[in-house]
Design a protein around this motif. Structure first.
Motif, PDB file in Angstrom:
ATOM      1  N   ASP A 103     -37.160   0.508  45.916  1.00 30.83           N
ATOM      2  CA  ASP A 103     -36.169   1.549  45.691  1.00 30.83           C
ATOM      3  C   ASP A 103     -35.345   1.968  46.897  1.00 30.83           C
ATOM      4  OD1 ASP A 103     -36.711   1.608  43.105  1.00 30.83           O
ATOM      5  OD2 ASP A 103     -37.073   3.761  42.966  1.00 30.83           O
ATOM      6  N   SER A 104     -36.018   2.312  47.970  1.00 30.52           N
ATOM      7  CA  SER A 104     -35.274   2.989  49.008  1.00 30.52           C
ATOM      8  C   SER A 104     -35.727   2.650  50.418  1.00 30.52           C
ATOM      9  CB  SER A 104     -35.398   4.495  48.782  1.00 30.52           C
ATOM     10  OG  SER A 104     -34.703   5.182  49.760  1.00 30.52           O
ATOM     11  N   PRO A 105     -35.555   1.425  50.846  1.00 32.34           N
ATOM     12  CA  PRO A 105     -35.905   1.120  52.222  1.00 32.34           C
ATOM     13  C   PRO A 105     -34.922   1.827  53.167  1.00 32.34           C
ATOM     14  CG  PRO A 105     -34.751  -0.713  51.234  1.00 32.34           C
ATOM     15  CD  PRO A 105     -34.933   0.314  50.166  1.00 32.34           C
ATOM     16  N   PRO A 106     -35.236   2.150  54.403  1.00 39.13           N
ATOM     17  CA  PRO A 106     -36.513   1.854  55.035  1.00 39.13           C
ATOM     18  C   PRO A 106     -37.603   2.882  54.715  1.00 39.13           C
ATOM     19  CG  PRO A 106     -35.056   2.873  56.612  1.00 39.13           C
ATOM     20  CD  PRO A 106     -34.269   2.724  55.347  1.00 39.13           C
ATOM     21  N   ILE A 107     -37.233   4.072  54.307  1.00 36.12           N
ATOM     22  CA  ILE A 107     -38.287   5.019  53.933  1.00 36.12           C
ATOM     23  C   ILE A 107     -38.301   5.087  52.416  1.00 36.12           C
ATOM     24  CG2 ILE A 107     -39.128   7.385  54.099  1.00 36.12           C
ATOM     25  CD1 ILE A 107     -37.628   7.655  56.696  1.00 36.12           C
ATOM     26  N   GLY A 122     -37.459  16.245  49.004  1.00 33.69           N
ATOM     27  CA  GLY A 122     -38.016  14.978  49.485  1.00 33.69           C
ATOM     28  C   GLY A 122     -38.953  15.195  50.656  1.00 33.69           C
ATOM     29  N   LEU A 156     -43.126  14.937  50.714  1.00 26.34           N
ATOM     30  CA  LEU A 156     -43.807  14.056  51.657  1.00 26.34           C
ATOM     31  C   LEU A 156     -44.905  14.810  52.413  1.00 26.34           C
ATOM     32  CD1 LEU A 156     -43.248  11.091  52.582  1.00 26.34           C
ATOM     33  CD2 LEU A 156     -41.968  12.054  54.485  1.00 26.34           C
ATOM     34  N   ILE A 185     -45.267   8.555  56.779  1.00 33.30           N
ATOM     35  CA  ILE A 185     -44.041   7.732  56.856  1.00 33.30           C
ATOM     36  C   ILE A 185     -44.426   6.248  56.918  1.00 33.30           C
ATOM     37  CG2 ILE A 185     -42.067   7.096  58.328  1.00 33.30           C
ATOM     38  CD1 ILE A 185     -41.467   9.753  57.266  1.00 33.30           C
ATOM     39  N   ILE A 208     -38.837   6.821  49.954  1.00 33.30           N
ATOM     40  CA  ILE A 208     -38.960   8.076  49.218  1.00 33.30           C
ATOM     41  C   ILE A 208     -38.490   7.774  47.793  1.00 33.30           C
ATOM     42  CG2 ILE A 208     -38.091  10.442  48.989  1.00 33.30           C
ATOM     43  CD1 ILE A 208     -39.655  10.248  51.471  1.00 33.30           C
TER      44      ILE A 208
END
Lengths: 146, 410
Positions: free
Chosen positions: A42-46, A70, A74, A32, A48
């Motif tokens: 693309d995709s804060p905060p994680i 997803g 991971l 993470i 993915i």
């Protein structure tokens, strides 16, 4: 020293036990953290991204909900990396969890199928059971040294 | 932002699906601030006990706890967005029960959505816009009775519709195929005025909806320009006299179709087709042309036929028509072919769309295709629900506009 995957993969207690016994804990937090620190738009905060979901397609069909893919995407690199594993079954969410039951079941299955030395212990709901768990984990980690 | 709309996002799986970024981006553009109701992990078990449903997924139990925490300080948020992963059975149950719970316990507008990894921006945008409308125009949407003289214009992708209403009654209508967006709207307005025997100066207020709403609204100086999700819902519920309780609105249009689920005439979920002509009114138009009948006759023809006599190899507007043509070549009757075409559209809409929303009785069918009786019968047969066809079904959007905008009449 061995790379020991813990499950639930974000359990700080388990990670601490593994590190104290001189092994490297393979944990979700590292994965993470990488996702948070990597410069992605693309995709804060994680962060993915599609690649994570595609990675899971090697194991799961597109019929699986995107959240399952997803999470599995991971976790796959962690399972690949593991030389041993400790699974605490039916853990309380406060001990660590994956949030998605389907992803949980599947990742546990993948760890069991990997064929590396694996300790499976029930989650302790009282102090005595907790002491037994710690003893079992310690014995297992010691056995890995030999 | 002083006037920003605060929406509570109660969700499971959005970050791990890679859609949270898109969601944040679309919300910001819509003037919406997404907030996450705070929950202590230790309180989740208690919240789940109170709610009465314990999910196997901890993430869904957290959703339940967040939903309950909204009640602790209801003034903090203006609406709720409920999201779970598409095809997650447990997520679908939890999402739906939370929706019912929030609608029972609060007046907050709720919109639900099932997310996929390739989430469509348009689908998110229209939901967030609808949520914003439900928050900022709440008083307008509470209106259940039309007053004064008002006009509603629905600038649709296939047809443009206009209605004039006076004291809760439709007194004039205008309808024509959409060619040039503004030109078609002006002609529809002229037709409606002529039908009502009125002049534009007598109209107290005008609302415009539909895909051409912004350009038409600017051109005619409309008092209200509003997205079709809320307007069609109000119009359909008004025409069907179902403004209280739950309902589903089914709108099979010429080029796309919508299924909207309502609570007290306010939409909380919808699904929209449009990628396949085989699931639209266009398929029925092509069939009618091939049979040499007017589209208005197709429905009655279908009622006399038996769809089971025709083998349809595909729902596709190309290959499906091929099946119908082959059947005609083998001596099938026009009636059976018409029935098979209606059945094909109903099956396709059911399989591709209706399974994405939780259907609620009664189903109110609107849009031009609602006039095709054979399609209604095919839907009733497939769904096992009674379907209400209200008066003026093809004017539902325009009626919804005329109803809502009557709040602007002095």
């Amino acid at each position: 020293m061995m790379k020991v995957l813990i499950y639930p993969p974000n359990s700080l207690i388990l990670a601490d036990l593994v590190e104290r016994m001189g092994h490297e804990a393979v944990v979700l937090m590292k994965q993470i953290a990488k996702k948070v620190r990597d410069p992605e738009l693309d995709s804060p905060p994680i962060n993915i991204v599609e690649e994570d979901l595609k990675r899971a397609l090697k194991y799961l069909s597109v019929e699986e909900p995107s959240g399952v893919r997803g999470r599995v995407g991971l976790m796959i690199p962690l399972v690949d990396e593991a030389e041993a594993a400790i699974i605490v079954e039916d853990a309380d969410p406060s001990f660590g969890c994956m949030a998605c039951a389907a992803a949980n079941d599947y990742i546990e299955y993948m760890i069991r199928s990997k064929g590396v030395p694996t300790l499976i212990v029930p989650y302790p709901y009282d102090e005595d059971a907790a002491k037994i768990l710690v003893q079992n984990v310690t014995d297992f980690l010691r056995s890995l040294e030999s | 932002m002083a006037n920003e709309t605060r929406i509570a996002q109660i969700s499971c799986g959005t970050e791990y699906s890679g859609v949270q970024g898109k969601l944040n981006e679309v919300a910001e553009r819509s003037g919406i601030k997404l907030v996450y109701p705070e929950v202590e992990l230790d309180n989740v078990a208690e919240a789940v006990r109170e709610f009465g449903y314990r999910a196997k997924s901890p993430g869904l139990n957290l959703m339940i706890a967040r939903a309950l925490s909204v009640l602790d300080d209801i003034s903090v948020v203006d609406g709720v967005l409920l999201l779970t992963c598409f095809k997650c059975a447990e997520g679908s149950i939890v999402k739906n029960e939370i929706r019912k719970f929030l609608q029972r316990e609060t007046d907050l507008p709720v919109i639900t959505y099932s997310t996929v990894d390739h989430v469509k921006e348009g689908g998110l945008m229209i939901r967030l816009e609808a949520l914003k409308t439900l928050v900022t125009r709440k008083t307008l949407l509470m209106r259940t009775k039309q007053e004064g003289i008002t006009m509603g214009v629905d600038s649709g992708s296939s047809t443009t519709k206009c209605v004039i209403m006076k004291e809760n009654e439709v007194i004039g209508t205008g309808w024509l195929p959409t060619t040039e967006v503004v030109g078609s709207a002006k002609k529809a307005i002229d037709l409606a005025l002529e039908d009502a025997g009125m002049k534009m100066s007598e109209i107290g207020a005008v609302a415009v909806t539909g895909y051409g709403r912004h350009v038409v609204g600017d051109e005619i100086g409309a008092d209200l320009v509003q997205e079709e999700l809320t307007v069609n819902s109000k119009g359909a519920a008004f025409l069907a006299d179902r403004q209280r309780g739950e309902a589903t609105v089914l709108d099979i249009g010429g080029m796309d179709n919508k299924a909207l689920t309502l609570n007290n005439a306010i939409p909380d979920d919808f699904t929209m087709g449009g990628v396949c002509a085989g699931a639209s009114g266009r398929f029925l138009e092509i069939t009618a042309r091939r049979l040499g009948v007017d589209i208005s006759e197709l429905g009655d023809l279908a009622l006399k036929g038996d769809a089971s006599k025709i083998v349809m190899d595909s729902y596709c507007s190309i290959f499906g028509i091929q099946s119908l043509v082959s059947a005609l070549g083998e001596g099938a009757s026009k009636e059976d072919v018409a029935a098979a075409a209606c059945r094909s559209v109903a099956e396709q809409v059911h399989e591709q769309q209706l399974q994405e929303v939780d259907l609620r009785e009664p189903i109110i069918e609107v849009g031009g295709t609602a006039l095709i009786e054979g399609l209604k019968v095919a839907f009733e047969d497939i769904l096992g629900f009674d379907i209400i066809i209200p008066p003026y079904p093809q004017f539902a959007g325009a009626v919804g506009g005329a109803l809502i905008v009557s709040a602007f009449v002095e």
